[in-house]
Design an enzyme around this catalytic site. Structure first.
Site, mmCIF file in Angstrom:
data_model
loop_
_atom_site.group_PDB
_atom_site.id
_atom_site.type_symbol
_atom_site.label_atom_id
_atom_site.label_comp_id
_atom_site.label_asym_id
_atom_site.label_seq_id
_atom_site.Cartn_x
_atom_site.Cartn_y
_atom_site.Cartn_z
ATOM 1 N N ASP A 1 0.861 -1.177 0.000
ATOM 2 C CA ASP A 1 0.000 0.000 0.000
ATOM 3 C C ASP A 1 0.909 1.242 0.000
ATOM 4 O OD1 ASP A 1 -2.178 1.683 -0.001
ATOM 5 O OD2 ASP A 1 -3.273 0.599 1.538
ATOM 6 N N GLU B 1 -10.565 6.762 3.542
ATOM 7 C CA GLU B 1 -9.671 6.280 4.594
ATOM 8 C C GLU B 1 -9.166 7.409 5.496
ATOM 9 O OE1 GLU B 1 -6.097 4.800 2.735
ATOM 10 O OE2 GLU B 1 -6.562 5.867 0.901
HETATM 11 C C1 BGC Z 1 -5.341 2.825 0.143
HETATM 12 C C2 BGC Z 1 -5.519 1.772 -0.920
HETATM 13 C C3 BGC Z 1 -5.351 2.376 -2.285
HETATM 14 C C4 BGC Z 1 -4.001 3.057 -2.351
HETATM 15 C C5 BGC Z 1 -3.664 3.644 -3.692
HETATM 16 C C6 BGC Z 1 -4.092 3.664 -0.074
HETATM 17 O O1 BGC Z 1 -4.019 4.748 0.790
HETATM 18 O O2 BGC Z 1 -5.303 2.216 1.407
HETATM 19 O O3 BGC Z 1 -6.764 1.157 -0.796
HETATM 20 O O4 BGC Z 1 -5.496 1.403 -3.285
HETATM 21 O O5 BGC Z 1 -3.962 4.091 -1.392
HETATM 22 O O6 BGC Z 1 -4.287 4.836 -3.904
#
Ligand code: BGC
Length: 583
Positions: free
Chosen positions: A270, A456
């Site tokens: 990630d 998130e």
């Molecule tokens: C998220 C992922 C995402 C990635 C790429 C991260 O912060 O947890 O779900 O795919 O970013 O953007």
């Protein structure tokens, strides 16, 4: 629907031949994933042997799909002009449709698809997402999220299908098969491995304190199903598992995922994981490709190089990582067909795609209450639509829509709930965005309330940002108060990424609908409210009764704390039978 991708000896031979020629720098380059803008120049793609390019939050690759394709074509040309001519693979956060492209078809978030319980529909939605992602230049999506949320406080509950392991497992399989298709022209990602949704108190990137057995029984099955369905990649998670960073969790990544489950694809890290989660330890744990973004690229490439030279990282580990990356590039057919297909552009947001998304909206709606025959709405009733969520496609779509944290504006191609209601009503519909209209002659108010978009970190309840709560805002509660006090019949439509504590509002309202985050086809809601279609959705989560249910690590329905939920998982009324049996 099983479709496990088998090892192809011809591909393995081609990989052997390439690996034999590759320098250490070229190998590390393949393991590097970068953003298409600030991390790299076109020259870097060539000189640093970049393996993959990602698009997510940040500057767009162009103004329209033609320009997006052109931009990625330019990158691809650079990669192909290297000594070995290994093509790039392009990844995108298309998690409910190609949501980074304004004008694409945006599906309900996974929680809504979980409510639909319709695996065929999930596969179709994924297939359409794949088409629209390919049309904008991608051959890899970071979806589906197969988390099992244990606590509604987590700000990513909606990215997951359900709190049920069984439902999630079925949906994960359908989604992978739908995305990747018969010919594997796009690669899906099961994420975030593992325990992302099961952290204590629902903290994004927090600690998951489950026993090994619980992890295997409750969290692993969707990954097993995804691997059996041939998923191309798995993304590691931000959380720790009993104190060990998941990115550095060799036992889970190498022994269980790659070993026991037999996963032969790419484990991708990630965001910025190299500097955040233990540098070379993550490579040794089994991470194959690293999101070396936001200033991490040089440090990652040098760090791994030094790690190999001083024998901190075994050469075999690098070869295994590169083998997995090349394997997927061969399977995707990128060596023969490295460029995006311009013919796909005309498919973005077409009516057929929107029809499927609209079906998904209809099937995702869960009817929690319906009294005094308020639903279905009568076409000739005098209807008021109340609240700013009633006429705003951004607000109804949640995070990961146009922007990372979503948008609060209308966006291209989408329809709102009000627009749908206006299409069905034979009388003029009053729109009362602030709940303050006179409304004297109104028969029924459709009051749209809910959570503003978040993704998130931002969406965690009681997290460091402290922006969201498990109850409705006072303003939204007042919309409902205003209309019930006037004695007007009320239908409350809740737009939310998780079940909220709305016990009082359910009591106040005559009808209550959980609509989750429907996406671009807001007018699908009216079709069900007016009874053109029956409700089909069933709760993919148990529904909490009170905020007191959240004193412990997990929400209702988990073993640490077991307060009776207000509604059990699977609950949902119908017009036809007025039962919750779902028949
Ligand atoms: C998220 C992922 C995402 C990635 C790429 C991260 O912060 O947890 O779900 O795919 O970013 O953007």
């Amino acid at each position: 629907m099983d479709k496990k991708i088998k090892t192809d000896p011809i591909i393995e031979q081609k990989i052997d031949a390439l690996l034999a020629q590759m320098t250490l720098e070229e190998k590390i380059g393949q393991m590097s994933q970068v953003r298409h803008f600030d991390d790299v120049t076109l020259e870097d793609v060539k000189n640093k042997y970049i393996g993959s390019v990602i698009h997510t939050q940040g500057p767009l690759p162009g103004n329209d799909a033609t320009e997006w394709q052109a931009k990625f074509t330019e990158f691809q040309r650079q990669a192909l002009s290297t000594r070995l001519g290994i093509p790039l693979v392009f990844g995108v956060d298309a998690v409910h449709g190609q949501n980074t492209y304004e004008g694409a078809t945006i599906f309900p978030h996974n929680i809504g698809l979980g409510a639909s319980g319709n695996t065929e529909l999930v596969a179709k939605a994924a297939e359409i997402t794949a088409i629209e992602s390919k049309a904008t230049g991608f051959n890899w999506v970071f979806s589906p999220c197969v988390a099992i949320p244990f606590n509604e406080k987590w700000g990513r509950v909606y990215e997951a299908f359900s709190e049920s392991t069984e439902i999630t497992t079925e949906m994960a399989k359908a989604s992978v098969i739908g995305h990747q298709g018969e010919f594997f022209s796009l690669m899906a990602t099961a994420k975030h491995f593992i325990g992302d949704g099961a952290t204590d108190f629902g903290v994004e990137g927090g600690n998951t304190s489950l026993t090994h057995e619980e992890v295997i029984q409750r969290l692993l099955p969707p990954y097993r199903a995804a691997v059996d369905a041939g998923v191309g990649s798995v993304m590691a998670s931000f959380n720790t598992l009993n104190g060990v960073s998941m990115h550095a969790h060799r036992a889970m990544i190498t022994d269980i995922l790659k070993g026991q489950l037999g996963f032969d694809g790419i484990v991708v890290s990630d965001w910025k994981a190299y500097s955040r989660f233990g540098q070379n330890a993550i490579i040794n744990a089994g991470i194959d490709m690293v999101m070396a973004v936001d200033g991490d690229l040089d440090m990652f490439q040098e760090g791994v190089r030094n790690g190999v030279l001083n024998q901190e990282i075994p050469q075999d580990r690098i070869d295994d990582a590169v083998r997995r990356i090349l394997r997927q590039k061969f399977r995707l057919g990128l060596f023969e067909n490295p460029y995006p297909d311009p013919k796909l552009i005309e498919k973005i947001g077409i009516q057929f795609h929107r029809d499927i998304a609209q079906q998904a909206v209809r099937e995702s709606l869960v009817l929690l209450k319906n009294e005094k025959g308020v639903l279905p709405l009568k076409r000739d009733a005098k209807i008021a639509v109340v609240g700013e969520f009633g006429d705003n496609s951004g607000l109804q779509s949640g995070g990961w829509t146009v922007n990372w944290q979503g948008t609060t504006e209308n966006y291209k191609g989408a329809t709102t709930i009000l627009e749908g209601i206006r299409k069905h009503a034979s009388n003029e519909v009053i729109y009362d965005p602030t709940g303050t209209a006179d409304a004297a002659d109104v028969d029924v108010a459709v009051i749209v309330v809910g959570e503003a978009p978040y993704a998130e970190f931002f969406g965690d309840v009681d997290g460091p940002m402290n922006l969201f709560q498990l109850t409705l805002t006072e303003t939204h509660q007042n919309y409902i108060n205003a209309y019930t006090e006037k004695g007007i019949k009320t239908v409350v439509v809740l737009i939310s990424g998780r079940p909220l504590v709305v016990s009082d509002q359910i009591q106040q309202a005559d009808a209550f609908v959980a609509a989750w985050l429907p996406g671009s086809e807001g007018d699908g809601i009216a079709e069900v409210l007016f009874g053109e279609y029956d409700f089909k959705g069933k709760l993919p989560h148990s529904w909490p009764k009170s905020t007191d249910d959240y004193q412990e690590k997990y929400g209702p329905n988990f073993w640490q704390s077991k307060p009776e939920p207000l509604f059990p998982i699977g609950y949902g009324l119908r017009y036809k039978t007025w039962s919750s049996s779902g028949q």
